[in-house]
Design a protein around this motif. Structure first.
Motif, short mmCIF file in Angstrom:
data_model
loop_
_atom_site.label_atom_id
_atom_site.label_comp_id
_atom_site.label_asym_id
_atom_site.label_seq_id
_atom_site.Cartn_x
_atom_site.Cartn_y
_atom_site.Cartn_z
N MET A 289 0.81 -1.20 -0.01
CA MET A 289 0.02 0.07 -0.18
C MET A 289 0.91 1.27 0.04
SD MET A 289 -2.87 1.29 2.71
CE MET A 289 -3.78 -0.31 2.84
N ASP B 277 -5.01 8.45 1.93
CA ASP B 277 -6.59 8.67 1.29
C ASP B 277 -7.37 7.87 2.28
OD1 ASP B 277 -8.36 9.42 -0.71
OD2 ASP B 277 -8.34 7.34 -1.68
N ARG B 278 -7.18 6.90 2.77
CA ARG B 278 -7.85 5.94 3.73
C ARG B 278 -8.05 6.77 5.09
NH1 ARG B 278 -6.12 0.04 2.28
NH2 ARG B 278 -7.21 -0.10 0.23
N ASP C 19 -9.36 -3.43 1.72
CA ASP C 19 -9.46 -3.86 0.78
C ASP C 19 -10.65 -4.92 0.36
OD1 ASP C 19 -7.27 -2.87 -0.36
OD2 ASP C 19 -5.89 -3.98 0.69
N GLU D 99 0.30 7.33 -0.40
CA GLU D 99 -1.03 8.29 -1.10
C GLU D 99 -2.23 7.47 -0.52
OE1 GLU D 99 -0.49 8.62 -5.05
OE2 GLU D 99 0.48 10.51 -4.87
N GLN D 100 -2.35 6.08 -0.58
CA GLN D 100 -3.38 5.34 -0.22
C GLN D 100 -3.82 5.42 1.25
OE1 GLN D 100 -2.09 1.63 -2.09
NE2 GLN D 100 -3.68 1.69 -3.32
#
Length: 87
Positions: free
Chosen positions: A1, A8-9, A82, A4-5
């Protein structure tokens, strides 16, 4: 991961905490996440056209009759994001 992810989360998590009445939250990168703080009846994914067509024809109550109430939400740190994303 990627970082950025993760960011974002985290942004989606904070948006969900601020608005527990919304089933879905939109991240700054235009990604929908299920709101872990939402405790109402399940609602379709905001971009699920088939669900929107079904609801328009039969009504939201008919759609909810075919969908079970979501399982209790685990603590935010234990959520497998996910597995929750429908696409």
């Amino acid at each position: 991961m990627s970082y950025e992810q993760m960011a974002d989360r985290e942004a989606a998590l904070e948006a969900g905490r601020a608005d527990p009445d919304s089933a879905w939250v939109l991240s700054p990168r235009d990604v929908w996440y299920p709101n872990p703080f939402y405790a109402g009846l399940r609602v379709p994914h905001p971009e699920d056209a088939a669900a929107a067509d079904f609801i328009e024809e039969y009504g939201i109550e008919a759609w909810r009759a075919h969908v079970s109430r979501p399982a209790p939400v685990p603590p935010a740190d234990d959520i497998d994001w996910d597995a929750l994303i429908p696409f």
